[in-house]
Design an enzyme around this catalytic site. Structure first.
Site, PDB file in Angstrom:
ATOM      1  N   ASP A  33      -7.447  26.027  -7.783  1.00 50.98           N
ATOM      2  CA  ASP A  33      -8.833  26.444  -7.573  1.00 50.98           C
ATOM      3  C   ASP A  33      -8.878  27.601  -6.573  1.00 50.98           C
ATOM      4  OD1 ASP A  33      -9.590  24.390  -9.225  1.00 50.98           O
ATOM      5  OD2 ASP A  33      -9.998  22.993  -7.585  1.00 50.98           O
TER       6      ASP A  33
HETATM    7  N1  URA Z   1      -6.539  19.655  -8.053  1.00 47.36           N
HETATM    8  C1  URA Z   1      -7.700  20.247  -7.688  1.00 47.36           C
HETATM    9  O1  URA Z   1      -8.738  19.604  -7.583  1.00 47.36           O
HETATM   10  N2  URA Z   1      -7.676  21.568  -7.430  1.00 47.36           N
HETATM   11  C2  URA Z   1      -6.550  22.322  -7.472  1.00 47.36           C
HETATM   12  O2  URA Z   1      -6.585  23.513  -7.202  1.00 47.36           O
HETATM   13  C3  URA Z   1      -5.357  21.687  -7.846  1.00 47.36           C
HETATM   14  C4  URA Z   1      -5.371  20.348  -8.135  1.00 47.36           C
END
Ligand code: URA
Length: 231
Positions: A96
Protein backbone atom coordinates in the site's frame (compact mmCIF):
# COMPACT_ATOMS: atom_id res chain seq x y z
CA UNK A 1 21.61 -1.92 -34.56
CA UNK A 2 20.46 -1.71 -30.97
CA UNK A 3 19.00 -5.12 -30.17
CA UNK A 4 15.21 -5.18 -29.95
CA UNK A 5 15.39 -7.39 -26.92
CA UNK A 6 17.74 -5.18 -25.00
CA UNK A 7 16.12 -4.28 -21.71
CA UNK A 8 17.06 -0.62 -22.06
CA UNK A 9 14.78 1.57 -24.08
CA UNK A 10 16.20 2.22 -27.55
CA UNK A 11 15.17 5.85 -27.36
CA UNK A 12 17.11 6.31 -24.13
CA UNK A 13 20.24 4.79 -25.66
CA UNK A 14 19.87 6.93 -28.79
CA UNK A 15 19.28 10.03 -26.72
CA UNK A 16 22.43 9.41 -24.71
CA UNK A 17 24.40 8.74 -27.91
CA UNK A 18 23.14 11.99 -29.44
CA UNK A 19 24.04 13.83 -26.25
CA UNK A 20 27.55 12.38 -26.59
CA UNK A 21 27.43 10.90 -23.10
CA UNK A 22 27.21 7.19 -23.96
CA UNK A 23 30.20 4.89 -23.88
CA UNK A 24 30.05 1.45 -25.44
CA UNK A 25 32.84 -0.97 -24.59
CA UNK A 26 34.71 1.87 -22.87
CA UNK A 27 34.73 4.24 -25.89
CA UNK A 28 32.46 7.24 -26.51
CA UNK A 29 29.83 6.20 -29.04
CA UNK A 30 28.53 8.72 -31.57
CA UNK A 31 26.83 6.25 -33.86
CA UNK A 32 23.09 5.79 -33.17
CA UNK A 33 23.16 2.62 -35.26
CA UNK A 34 25.80 1.06 -33.00
CA UNK A 35 25.20 -2.54 -31.91
CA UNK A 36 24.29 -2.93 -28.26
CA UNK A 37 23.22 -6.22 -26.74
CA UNK A 38 22.92 -8.08 -23.45
CA UNK A 39 26.07 -8.14 -21.39
CA UNK A 40 27.69 -5.26 -23.33
CA UNK A 41 29.56 -2.65 -21.38
CA UNK A 42 27.50 0.53 -21.50
CA UNK A 43 27.98 3.72 -19.50
CA UNK A 44 25.83 6.84 -19.55
CA UNK A 45 27.41 9.96 -18.09
CA UNK A 46 30.04 7.79 -16.45
CA UNK A 47 27.50 5.49 -14.76
CA UNK A 48 27.74 1.81 -15.68
CA UNK A 49 24.40 0.52 -17.00
CA UNK A 50 23.30 -3.01 -16.22
CA UNK A 51 22.75 -4.87 -19.50
CA UNK A 52 22.09 -8.34 -18.04
CA UNK A 53 19.14 -10.18 -19.57
CA UNK A 54 17.08 -9.50 -16.44
CA UNK A 55 17.48 -7.18 -13.52
CA UNK A 56 16.47 -7.83 -9.90
CA UNK A 57 16.24 -4.81 -7.64
CA UNK A 58 15.61 -4.64 -3.91
CA UNK A 59 14.00 -1.38 -2.81
CA UNK A 60 13.31 -0.12 0.70
CA UNK A 61 9.96 1.47 -0.10
CA UNK A 62 9.16 4.68 1.75
CA UNK A 63 5.65 5.94 2.59
CA UNK A 64 3.80 8.04 0.06
CA UNK A 65 4.83 6.33 -3.18
CA UNK A 66 2.57 4.10 -5.19
CA UNK A 67 3.54 0.53 -6.02
CA UNK A 68 2.85 0.74 -9.75
CA UNK A 69 4.66 1.41 -12.98
CA UNK A 70 2.53 4.49 -13.68
CA UNK A 71 0.37 6.77 -11.59
CA UNK A 72 -0.56 10.42 -11.32
CA UNK A 73 1.59 10.59 -8.20
CA UNK A 74 5.10 9.37 -7.50
CA UNK A 75 5.70 5.66 -8.07
CA UNK A 76 8.36 3.25 -6.82
CA UNK A 77 9.86 3.44 -10.34
CA UNK A 78 10.63 7.12 -9.82
CA UNK A 79 12.94 6.16 -6.96
CA UNK A 80 15.29 4.01 -9.02
CA UNK A 81 18.66 5.41 -10.02
CA UNK A 82 19.27 5.86 -13.78
CA UNK A 83 21.63 2.89 -13.97
CA UNK A 84 18.67 0.61 -13.18
CA UNK A 85 16.37 2.12 -15.85
CA UNK A 86 15.12 -0.31 -18.44
CA UNK A 87 11.88 -1.11 -20.13
CA UNK A 88 9.51 -3.70 -18.70
CA UNK A 89 10.33 -3.14 -15.03
CA UNK A 90 7.52 -3.76 -12.54
CA UNK A 91 7.11 -4.28 -8.81
CA UNK A 92 6.74 -7.90 -7.63
CA UNK A 93 3.38 -7.64 -5.88
CA UNK A 94 2.03 -4.58 -4.15
CA UNK A 95 2.52 -2.68 -0.96
CA UNK A 96 0.00 0.00 0.00
CA UNK A 97 1.01 3.63 -0.46
CA UNK A 98 1.50 4.01 3.30
CA UNK A 99 3.41 0.71 3.75
CA UNK A 100 7.20 0.77 3.93
CA UNK A 101 9.87 -1.89 3.52
CA UNK A 102 11.16 -4.59 1.25
CA UNK A 103 9.95 -4.59 -2.34
CA UNK A 104 11.42 -6.40 -5.32
CA UNK A 105 11.36 -4.82 -8.76
CA UNK A 106 12.27 -6.78 -11.86
CA UNK A 107 11.65 -7.25 -15.57
CA UNK A 108 11.62 -11.05 -15.23
CA UNK A 109 7.95 -12.03 -15.47
CA UNK A 110 8.47 -15.76 -14.80
CA UNK A 111 10.48 -15.05 -11.67
CA UNK A 112 7.78 -12.70 -10.36
CA UNK A 113 5.05 -15.14 -11.26
CA UNK A 114 6.74 -17.92 -9.28
CA UNK A 115 7.08 -15.71 -6.22
CA UNK A 116 3.53 -14.42 -6.41
CA UNK A 117 1.79 -17.66 -7.27
CA UNK A 118 -0.61 -18.55 -4.43
CA UNK A 119 0.55 -22.16 -4.87
CA UNK A 120 4.04 -21.32 -3.70
CA UNK A 121 3.12 -19.82 -0.32
CA UNK A 122 6.06 -17.44 -0.19
CA UNK A 123 6.32 -16.02 3.34
CA UNK A 124 6.17 -12.30 4.01
CA UNK A 125 6.78 -10.77 7.44
CA UNK A 126 5.45 -7.39 8.55
CA UNK A 127 6.12 -5.25 11.61
CA UNK A 128 2.78 -3.76 12.55
CA UNK A 129 1.72 -0.91 14.83
CA UNK A 130 -1.90 -0.74 15.90
CA UNK A 131 -4.18 1.87 17.41
CA UNK A 132 -5.10 -0.23 20.45
CA UNK A 133 -3.66 -3.03 22.53
CA UNK A 134 -3.71 -6.43 20.89
CA UNK A 135 -5.79 -9.13 22.60
CA UNK A 136 -3.67 -12.27 23.19
CA UNK A 137 -6.30 -14.58 21.70
CA UNK A 138 -5.58 -13.12 18.25
CA UNK A 139 -2.48 -15.35 18.04
CA UNK A 140 -4.74 -18.41 17.88
CA UNK A 141 -7.26 -16.70 15.64
CA UNK A 142 -4.52 -15.83 13.12
CA UNK A 143 -3.11 -19.36 13.32
CA UNK A 144 -6.54 -20.81 12.50
CA UNK A 145 -6.92 -18.42 9.56
CA UNK A 146 -8.96 -15.22 9.85
CA UNK A 147 -12.43 -15.61 8.36
CA UNK A 148 -15.17 -13.11 7.57
CA UNK A 149 -18.95 -13.28 7.69
CA UNK A 150 -19.14 -13.11 3.88
CA UNK A 151 -17.19 -16.36 3.61
CA UNK A 152 -13.79 -14.87 2.79
CA UNK A 153 -10.95 -16.54 4.64
CA UNK A 154 -7.22 -15.92 4.89
CA UNK A 155 -4.75 -18.75 5.28
CA UNK A 156 -3.15 -19.40 8.68
CA UNK A 157 -0.75 -16.64 9.74
CA UNK A 158 1.80 -16.34 12.53
CA UNK A 159 1.20 -13.48 14.95
CA UNK A 160 3.89 -12.55 17.47
CA UNK A 161 2.84 -9.82 19.87
CA UNK A 162 5.95 -7.68 20.38
CA UNK A 163 4.45 -4.89 22.52
CA UNK A 164 1.20 -3.44 23.79
CA UNK A 165 0.28 -2.12 20.32
CA UNK A 166 2.90 -3.77 18.12
CA UNK A 167 3.20 -7.14 16.47
CA UNK A 168 5.06 -9.16 13.88
CA UNK A 169 2.90 -11.02 11.39
CA UNK A 170 3.98 -13.61 8.86
CA UNK A 171 1.60 -14.50 6.05
CA UNK A 172 2.05 -16.84 3.12
CA UNK A 173 -0.32 -15.20 0.67
CA UNK A 174 -0.53 -11.63 -0.56
CA UNK A 175 -4.12 -10.50 -0.80
CA UNK A 176 -5.03 -6.84 -1.20
CA UNK A 177 -4.80 -4.98 2.16
CA UNK A 178 -4.46 -8.36 3.85
CA UNK A 179 -2.77 -7.33 7.10
CA UNK A 180 -5.07 -4.33 7.57
CA UNK A 181 -8.14 -6.48 6.93
CA UNK A 182 -6.99 -9.20 9.33
CA UNK A 183 -6.71 -6.72 12.20
CA UNK A 184 -9.82 -4.78 11.17
CA UNK A 185 -11.77 -8.01 11.57
CA UNK A 186 -11.10 -7.66 15.34
CA UNK A 187 -11.68 -3.89 15.49
CA UNK A 188 -8.02 -2.84 15.33
CA UNK A 189 -6.60 -0.29 12.92
CA UNK A 190 -3.09 -0.59 11.51
CA UNK A 191 -1.32 2.73 11.99
CA UNK A 192 2.09 1.64 10.64
CA UNK A 193 3.09 -1.26 8.44
CA UNK A 194 6.57 -2.27 7.37
CA UNK A 195 7.51 -5.40 5.41
CA UNK A 196 10.79 -6.77 6.70
CA UNK A 197 10.99 -10.19 5.04
CA UNK A 198 9.97 -11.39 1.60
CA UNK A 199 10.58 -15.04 0.74
CA UNK A 200 13.39 -15.42 3.24
CA UNK A 201 15.04 -12.22 2.04
CA UNK A 202 15.44 -9.68 4.83
CA UNK A 203 15.20 -5.94 4.46
CA UNK A 204 18.76 -4.63 4.07
CA UNK A 205 19.48 -2.42 7.10
CA UNK A 206 22.03 -0.48 5.04
CA UNK A 207 19.34 0.70 2.64
CA UNK A 208 17.66 3.92 3.73
CA UNK A 209 14.01 4.31 2.78
CA UNK A 210 13.86 5.14 -0.93
CA UNK A 211 17.22 3.48 -1.66
CA UNK A 212 17.66 0.40 -3.81
CA UNK A 213 20.35 -2.06 -4.83
CA UNK A 214 20.65 -5.11 -7.05
CA UNK A 215 20.09 -8.53 -5.53
CA UNK A 216 23.24 -10.61 -5.14
CA UNK A 217 23.43 -13.95 -7.00
CA UNK A 218 23.17 -15.70 -3.67
CA UNK A 219 19.97 -13.82 -2.75
CA UNK A 220 18.55 -14.53 -6.17
CA UNK A 221 19.25 -18.25 -5.82
CA UNK A 222 17.67 -18.37 -2.38
CA UNK A 223 14.53 -16.72 -3.75
CA UNK A 224 14.47 -19.12 -6.70
CA UNK A 225 14.55 -22.00 -4.20
CA UNK A 226 11.65 -20.60 -2.21
CA UNK A 227 8.74 -22.88 -2.10
CA UNK A 228 5.91 -24.23 -0.10
CA UNK A 229 6.61 -22.76 3.31
CA UNK A 230 3.67 -23.28 5.56
CA UNK A 231 3.23 -21.12 8.62
N1 URA B 1 -1.17 -5.93 3.88
C1 URA B 1 -1.69 -4.68 3.87
O1 URA B 1 -2.73 -4.42 4.45
N2 URA B 1 -1.01 -3.73 3.20
C2 URA B 1 0.18 -3.94 2.58
O2 URA B 1 0.76 -3.03 2.01
C3 URA B 1 0.70 -5.24 2.62
C4 URA B 1 0.01 -6.22 3.27
Amino acid sequence: MISDNLPLSRSLIKKKIFQGCAKLGGAVCKDPSAAVDFGDEVTFEGVKINTDRFIYILLNKPKGVVCATRDNGKTVMDLLPPEFYRKGLFPVGRLDKDTTGILLITDDGDFAHRLLSPKNHVNKTYEVTLDKSIPKYLTDEFLRGVSFSDGRRFMPAKLEITGETSARVTICEGKYHQIKLMFARYGLTVTQLKRTVFGGLKLDKNLQEGQSRLLTNCELKSLENQKFHNI
